[in-house]
Design a protein around this motif. Structure first.
Motif: not given
Length: 852
Positions: A824-831
């Motif tokens: 996401n924009f926060l550079e947190e993994p999504q997949r």
């Protein structure tokens, strides 16, 4: 927000849900201060007041008078407060951790239309990260006073994990709660502040206690009429730069409403479930029927907008991609990444993005400080760019080679601006076309920390153009110096005193200075493309104020001359003059070899107050709609081509006339033609024409007699520097024919801003290096909005799909990586993504991390 503007929204009225006035209303309240970091006072003056306001909030929390308080949804106020009260950090921290003080998600409260999408993302990301560091992890997209809202805001919020918003201006719904949906289909549950955020009736020193109570009850009644059935009313208490409600006022409020719930907007919205019966509102919010939209800020102090747009591109369009290329494409050891210097540049830029700063609607002292901040960003950006380019020059290319850098997301063939440095002016030039030669101090004496500059240590710098073929996307190419002379095989630019031609466009200047362009590809001819019009304007910083009457003056054409005669670049200088004011304009019209882009640079020194100057293009037919770039795509805006504000002035009290203007990011298009602008943030529609505003001069922050707004919008302070007298402007814009491909406009904008350039190498000997690319995208419908290096993690790429169809692509990296992850924009993994295959839904955005 002024008292007059508060009265405006109070008289605007709301729709009714049919709830009787005597029905008990579940009532919640949130206490807040709206903190314009700088406005009718400069920043440091407000900072002193902020310290007193937050001191009082902490004291009331300590004594249990306050249960909770909202610090306006922006974390910069914490930094500003602690700069003066460092001893109160632990007290502040405890209340944030306990949920009594609500902060974030913004770093600063931005204007939406006058800053780029990447700026909004960096602003949100910083605000959320700072909030989390303080212990706050619950947010709503709090936007109580921005001058209209971007269609992409729900998407921006959702990609930061936020599912709600609070708005006021730009919409006038019948109910207080609705779904706000972006073009990408993302929706957030949204609270409309029916009567605005500015509610200080219990602090109104001009009213008696009885009047205060009656005003409070009237507000509750009005809010209850717009109440969404089954939900409690949320009432704001607070206003611009106001301290917390004093203890006696608290007691009075609770005596009147003993069951009052005290909360914050993020808590209130977190407890709401989106109801399928709520109205869905789509797109941008720019309706001025319920509250002032203040669209004159698009053209106020245009020099601020120009500086901002150039620097946004410098950071995200050139510097960050180049730094990422240096990390991956340069040989080991890896280049030290200037993480903190880059963060400082972004921080300083974003500090100019609050809606009273970038909008140009503050006192003069504020905007002088804005210019200083912009200068600081330029210094940081230029210094980092220079150091990074030198690394490429010293490693990849020798003195007899061209180093060509492409920070764009598509391969490039065409004319490139080139800098040729030689130790002696006697050395031959390998530029295909040269336009300057100067003596400059050798770079190492300016940037080498072991040397000092001595005046005799100079070199000769030549600037001009070369032709390049197939420079890879996000990549670098090394060419022999003579390649720039012989690589071009097409038709060179032919130039006379009144014409330009390159085989694709034929441009003719008529006897009255109007342009006629023949587009050879389609056979279309475009007539009357450039006029300059000036008109008196009695507006202020918030609104343009046209004057009734036949008083629009068209500049008189005074001749043209050749500036550049080809072969790669042809430029004519057109001279115009306004007889009434004596204002002179010089416009350079440029056409490059093999290009369909006609570029303009208009230069003038303003010599008159209270007027509006525009470059006007006749599109050949009535302009009924305009397609314009938004933060994550494009939007279509509809207009009545025969509407003019001047025909409806003066407006009735407490109302604001609509306009036929619109905000510009980098491009807009209508009737098969496109325009690019470099920080010229306003276009205007009338009949067959589209005008690009070059200057609007005004002398007051807020005026009572603009004719288009029936009340003050701020304090009536004089702003003589808003007149821009004796200020020289250089205004860059461009025109393109036969526009049909939206993605091509994105690419054309990036090229216009400059993301391909060449310099001579600096290695001790000629190298055998050829070319390399960081990344390629195999679908031309997708746009790479940004590309940057994430220290200790890898390469981040943001893909935007401006089309109306879902698009799949395969990302091909020119380097080894461990995995590809959607974040996401926060550079947190999504997949995790397999094989570099990415699907981007229609009008959506995806952020990809190549982990290395």
């Amino acid at each position: 927000m002024s008292r007059a503007e508060q009265e405006t929204v109070s008289e605007a009225g709301t729709g009714s849900m049919g709830i009787s006035d005597d029905r008990p209303v579940p009532l919640a309240v949130y206490y807040h201060t709206h903190w314009d970091r700088e406005w009718y006072l400069p920043f440091r003056a407000y900072q002193l007041r902020l310290a007193e306001v937050v001191d009082d909030i902490l004291d009331l929390l300590d004594r249990g008078v306050l249960s909770c308080f909202m610090l306006d949804g922006q974390t910069v106020v914490l930094d500003d407060y602690l700069a003066l009260r460092p001893q109160n950090r632990e007290r502040l921290q405890a209340y944030v951790l306990g949920g009594q003080i609500s902060i974030g998600p913004w770093y600063v409260m931005p204007d939406e239309f006058l800053v780029g999408g990447e700026s909004l993302i960096r602003n949100l990301v910083r605000g959320i990260r700072e909030s989390r560091a303080w212990g706050c992890d619950q947010f709503t997209g709090y936007l109580p006073d921005t001058f209209g809202h971007s269609a992409d805001m729900p998407t921006l919020l959702k990609h930061c994990g936020i599912d709600s918003a609070v708005v006021w201006r730009g919409i006038h719904p019948t109910q207080s709660l609705f779904r706000w949906q972006s073009p990408a289909g993302h929706s957030v549950k949204t609270l409309h502040l029916t009567d605005g955020y500015f509610q200080m009736m219990l602090q109104d020193w001009t009213a008696t206690q009885t009047q205060q109570v009656e005003a409070l009850k009237g507000l509750v009644q009005k809010l209850s009429k717009a109440q969404t059935q089954g939900e409690s009313v949320l009432m704001p208490i607070g206003g611009d730069h106001l301290g917390a409600l004093p203890e006696p006022a608290h007691q009075a409020l609770k005596a009147i409403y003993p069951h009052l719930q005290e909360t914050t907007p993020d808590q209130y919205l977190a407890n709401l479930r989106a109801n399928p019966d709520w109205e869905t509102v789509e797109g941008e919010l720019v309706d001025s029927s319920g509250s002032f939209l203040l669209p004159g800020v698009y053209s106020a102090r245009m020099y601020l907008k120009q500086a901002n747009r150039k620097l946004e591109h410098l950071l995200s369009g050139k510097l960050e991609p180049l730094l990422a290329m240096a990390q991956i494409l340069l040989p080991q050891p890896p280049v030290q990444y200037p993480q903190h210097a880059l963060a400082l540049a972004w921080e300083t830029l974003i500090l100019n993005h609050p809606h009273d700063s970038i909008c140009g609607c503050s006192v003069d002292a504020v905007h002088r400080e804005n210019e200083v901040r912009f200068d600081q960003v330029a210094q940081l950006g230029a210094g980092l760019l220079h150091r990074t380019v030198q690394l490429f020059r010293q490693v990849l290319a020798g003195h007899n080679q061209w180093l060509v850098l492409n920070t764009g997301y598509r391969a490039y063939s065409g004319v490139v601006a080139a800098v040729e440095d030689v130790l002696s002016a006697e050395e031959p030039s390998f530029l295909a076309q040269q336009y300057t030669e100067t003596s400059v101090l050798q770079d190492e004496y300016l940037h080498d920390s072991q040397r000092i500059p001595l005046s005799h240590l100079t070199k000769t710098r030549r600037q001009g153009w070369i032709w390049v073929d197939s420079v890879p996307s996000l990549g670098v190419a090394v060419l022999d110096r003579n390649a720039g002379l012989g690589g071009f095989k097409g038709q060179s630019v032919q130039v006379t005193d009144t014409s330009l031609e390159n085989g694709k466009l034929t441009v003719a200047v008529s006897a009255d200075g109007l342009l006629s362009v023949y587009h050879r590809v389609t056979g279309f001819r475009f007539e009357n493309l450039l006029q300059f019009q000036d008109q008196p304007d009695v507006g202020d910083s918030y609104n343009s104020g046209p004057v009734v009457g036949d008083n629009i003056e068209t500049a008189v054409y005074a001749g043209s001359s050749v500036v550049q005669a080809g072969p790669l670049v042809g430029t004519l200088a057109l001279r115009h003059c306004f007889k009434a004011s004596g204002l002179d304009l010089i416009t350079h019209i440029r056409l490059d070899a093999d290009s369909e882009r006609l570029e303009f640079e208009t230069t003038f020194t303003n010599n008159s107050p209270q007027h509006k100057l525009q470059a006007v293009f006749n599109t050949g037919q009535p302009v009924q709609s305009v397609m314009a770039e938004t933060h994550l795509g494009v939007i279509e805006r509809h207009y009545d081509p025969n509407y003019r504000e001047r025909d409806f002035v003066p407006v009735e009290k407490m109302k604001e006339l609509k306009t036929n203007t619109g905000p510009v990011q980098r491009f807009f298009a209508t009737n098969g033609q496109g325009w690019l602008t470099e920080g010229l943030c306003e276009y205007e529609v009338y009949q067959n024409t589209i005008g690009i505003t070059l200057l609007r001069a005004f002398g007051a922050l807020s005026s009572a007699d603009t004719g288009v707004r029936g009340a003050q919008a701020g304090p009536p302070f004089e702003t003589p520097e808003g007149q821009c007298l004796n200020r020289t402007f250089q205004c860059r814009y461009a025109w393109l024919p036969a526009v049909s491909d939206v993605s091509a406009l994105f690419e054309a904008s990036s090229r216009f801003y400059g993301n391909v350039w060449a310099e001579t190498g600096a290695a001790s000997e000629k190298t055998t290096y050829n070319a390399a690319s960081l990344l390629t995208v195999d679908n031309d419908q997708l746009v790479i909005a940004t590309c940057y290096w994430l220290p200790r993690q890898g390469l981040v790429v943001r893909l935007v799909n401006p089309s109306h169809q879902s698009v799949s692509t395969t990302l091909s990296a020119g380097f080894e990586y461990r995995s590809i992850m959607e974040v996401n924009f926060l550079e947190e993994p999504q997949r995790e993504l397999m094989g570099g295959s990415v699907r981007v839904e229609a009008r959506d955005v995806k952020t990809i991390l190549f982990a290395v």
